[in-house]
Design a protein around this motif. Sequence first.
Motif, short mmCIF file in Angstrom:
data_model
loop_
_atom_site.label_atom_id
_atom_site.label_comp_id
_atom_site.label_asym_id
_atom_site.label_seq_id
_atom_site.Cartn_x
_atom_site.Cartn_y
_atom_site.Cartn_z
N UNK A 1 49.40 43.73 27.02
CA UNK A 1 49.33 44.82 28.28
C UNK A 1 49.94 43.90 29.43
N UNK A 2 50.29 42.57 29.40
CA UNK A 2 50.53 41.75 30.74
C UNK A 2 50.79 40.45 30.36
N UNK A 3 50.78 39.80 31.47
CA UNK A 3 51.19 38.21 31.62
C UNK A 3 49.99 37.38 31.92
N UNK B 1 35.82 47.77 30.71
CA UNK B 1 34.48 47.45 31.32
C UNK B 1 34.61 46.13 32.26
N UNK B 2 35.49 45.15 31.58
CA UNK B 2 35.60 43.89 32.44
C UNK B 2 36.27 44.10 33.77
N UNK B 3 37.50 45.05 33.82
CA UNK B 3 38.04 45.29 35.10
C UNK B 3 37.24 46.18 36.17
N UNK B 4 36.18 47.07 35.53
CA UNK B 4 35.57 47.86 36.36
C UNK B 4 34.34 46.76 36.99
N UNK B 5 33.90 45.86 36.30
CA UNK B 5 33.03 44.95 36.82
C UNK B 5 33.50 43.93 37.88
N UNK B 6 34.94 43.62 37.95
CA UNK B 6 35.64 43.03 38.92
C UNK B 6 35.71 44.01 40.35
N UNK C 1 40.61 35.26 44.74
CA UNK C 1 42.28 34.53 44.30
C UNK C 1 42.21 34.07 42.85
N UNK C 2 41.10 34.21 42.19
CA UNK C 2 41.24 33.84 40.87
C UNK C 2 39.95 34.16 40.18
N UNK C 3 39.94 33.79 38.95
CA UNK C 3 38.85 34.01 37.86
C UNK C 3 38.59 32.80 37.09
N UNK C 4 37.38 32.65 36.88
CA UNK C 4 36.98 31.53 35.89
C UNK C 4 36.08 32.02 34.90
N UNK D 1 45.62 39.75 33.24
CA UNK D 1 46.84 40.45 32.82
C UNK D 1 47.02 41.76 33.35
N UNK D 2 45.84 42.46 33.92
CA UNK D 2 45.85 43.84 34.73
C UNK D 2 45.92 43.57 35.98
N UNK D 3 45.27 42.58 36.74
CA UNK D 3 45.13 42.38 38.05
C UNK D 3 46.10 41.60 38.59
N UNK D 4 46.67 40.45 37.90
CA UNK D 4 47.82 39.39 38.29
C UNK D 4 46.81 38.28 38.81
#
Length: 351
Positions: free
Chosen positions: A41-43, A78-83, A95-98, A115-118
């Motif tokens: 879905x993305x990069x 669900x991962x995206x909704x949590x963020x 600014x970033x994900x760990x 991939x979804x959020x950039x």
Amino acid sequence: MAIKLDEYTVEHAVYGGAVLGGGGGGKIADGLQIGRLALEIGHPILKTAEEMEDEELLVTVSLVGAPAAKEQYVKPMHYIKAIDLLSQAMNEPIRGIITNENGASTTVNGWFQSAVTGLPVVDIPCNGRAHPTGIMGSLNLSEQAGFISHQAAVGGRGERFLELSISSSLDIAASTVRQLSVEAGGLVAVARNPVPVAYAKKHGASGAIQQAIQVGEALCSHKGEAAIDSVVALLGGKVIAEGTVTDFVLETTGGFDVGTVTINKDWSMSFWNEYMTIEKDGIRYGTFPDLIMTLDAKTGRPVVTAEVEKGQNLAVIIVPKEKLILSSTMRNHSLMCPIEKIIGKQIINYL
């Protein structure tokens, strides 16, 4: 330098993460599925700690629950909704994900979100191996007086579906999310505890994702016994036992998988999601956070605790904690005390 993510990176990260999961950290099939979906879905972007500014805010993503729970239901969105839920509670941009830890699925935690959020995934996991409790994956924030933990959790389906946003003490937030994972069927996607890059570098496990990828390369480049030998040589560990699973006990309780694995009737391993101890004839040979892991003796494929079965022929490897990339929480003895109550064995005396 930024690390290129492709199909091979996904495979190596998942298999290497499975080894470093120490029995926990999710299942290989789930890790491959979410990692490959991220590429479709993305990069997704994986950056090193050095590529980030010290003041930039990072958010931890994780799965919380019992991997063997029969009614678990967590989907990529669900991962995206949590963020999204966590972002709404913050006054500063993320600014970033760990990821919270290394494991078959947890090493690639955040790749789909990237991939979804950039937003980039940053190679500072909260821990370089898998661990049972949320507080163990919270960068020693439990030692920060007055710290308010912001967490969001999403999971389940139908009447079990839930989404939660909570701001509280770390203990209350972590236990609330854990209990709600049970209500959701056993597992929830979580985003939590935004911290500056500088704090994450001080307390996290910088470079542990790259280590997982290297372990995966060593494993996938060989087959069977040679694959296992390649892994232990890379990590500085050893094969400590091999044989048939003669007894296996697993109970899913309180959002955790708890039990024992016995090999050849004499090697006994306790686990609390992850392997905690290994003993033979009353002698302790390894104690969490030492890495204790089971692999299929014939194929070399890692076997997590949730997938162990009686009759399997397994090899058991052990890697001393000194050889691992670990977070500061693994040196915090107060966080180890609950293990003793759960598994009924001494831990602190062996640290």
